[in-house]
Design a protein around this motif. Sequence first.
Motif, PDB file in Angstrom:
ATOM      1  N   LYS A  10      53.346 -33.789  73.327  1.00 19.85           N
ATOM      2  CA  LYS A  10      53.850 -33.035  74.416  1.00 19.85           C
ATOM      3  C   LYS A  10      54.585 -32.153  74.098  1.00 19.85           C
ATOM      4  O   LYS A  10      55.177 -31.657  73.356  1.00 19.85           O
ATOM      5  CB  LYS A  10      52.977 -32.850  75.640  1.00 19.85           C
ATOM      6  N   CYS A  11      55.883 -33.085  74.343  1.00 15.02           N
ATOM      7  CA  CYS A  11      57.771 -32.457  74.357  1.00 15.02           C
ATOM      8  C   CYS A  11      58.102 -33.579  72.536  1.00 15.02           C
ATOM      9  O   CYS A  11      58.977 -32.931  72.141  1.00 15.02           O
ATOM     10  CB  CYS A  11      57.621 -32.713  75.939  1.00 15.02           C
ATOM     11  N   SER A  36      53.464 -36.908  80.171  1.00 14.90           N
ATOM     12  CA  SER A  36      51.713 -36.790  79.727  1.00 14.90           C
ATOM     13  C   SER A  36      51.517 -37.632  79.504  1.00 14.90           C
ATOM     14  O   SER A  36      52.327 -39.222  79.049  1.00 14.90           O
ATOM     15  CB  SER A  36      52.177 -35.410  78.460  1.00 14.90           C
ATOM     16  N   ASP A  38      49.788 -37.866  76.718  1.00 17.72           N
ATOM     17  CA  ASP A  38      49.265 -38.071  75.131  1.00 17.72           C
ATOM     18  C   ASP A  38      50.123 -38.261  74.295  1.00 17.72           C
ATOM     19  O   ASP A  38      51.067 -37.892  73.871  1.00 17.72           O
ATOM     20  CB  ASP A  38      48.863 -36.305  74.583  1.00 17.72           C
TER      21      ASP A  38
END
Length: 71
Positions: A10-11, A36, A38
Motif C-alpha cells: 500500500k505505502c 496494512s 498486504d
Amino acid sequence: MPFYDLKCDKCNEEFNIMAKMSDREQKLIKCPKCGSVDLSAVFKSVSIIQSHKQEGPQCPNFGACGGCCGH
Ligand SMILES: [Zn+2]
C-alpha cells in the motif's frame, strides 16, 4: 525465528521484521507505517549468492569432503 524483508503493497514501506513463519502465513505481520497486512517479501539475497559463485577459497577438507564443494 527468521528475519523477513517485507515491503508494504500500500505505502511501499520496506521494513525488516523478525517473526514466526506462522505469523507471516496468517498475516499477523503489519506494516509499521500504515498497518496494512498486504505485504510482499523482498529478496535481497540474490546478489549475495551470486557473488559467492566466483572462484572462492579451496575447500579446507580437500579430498575428504566427498565432492560437496565441487572439487
Ligand atoms: Zn504500509
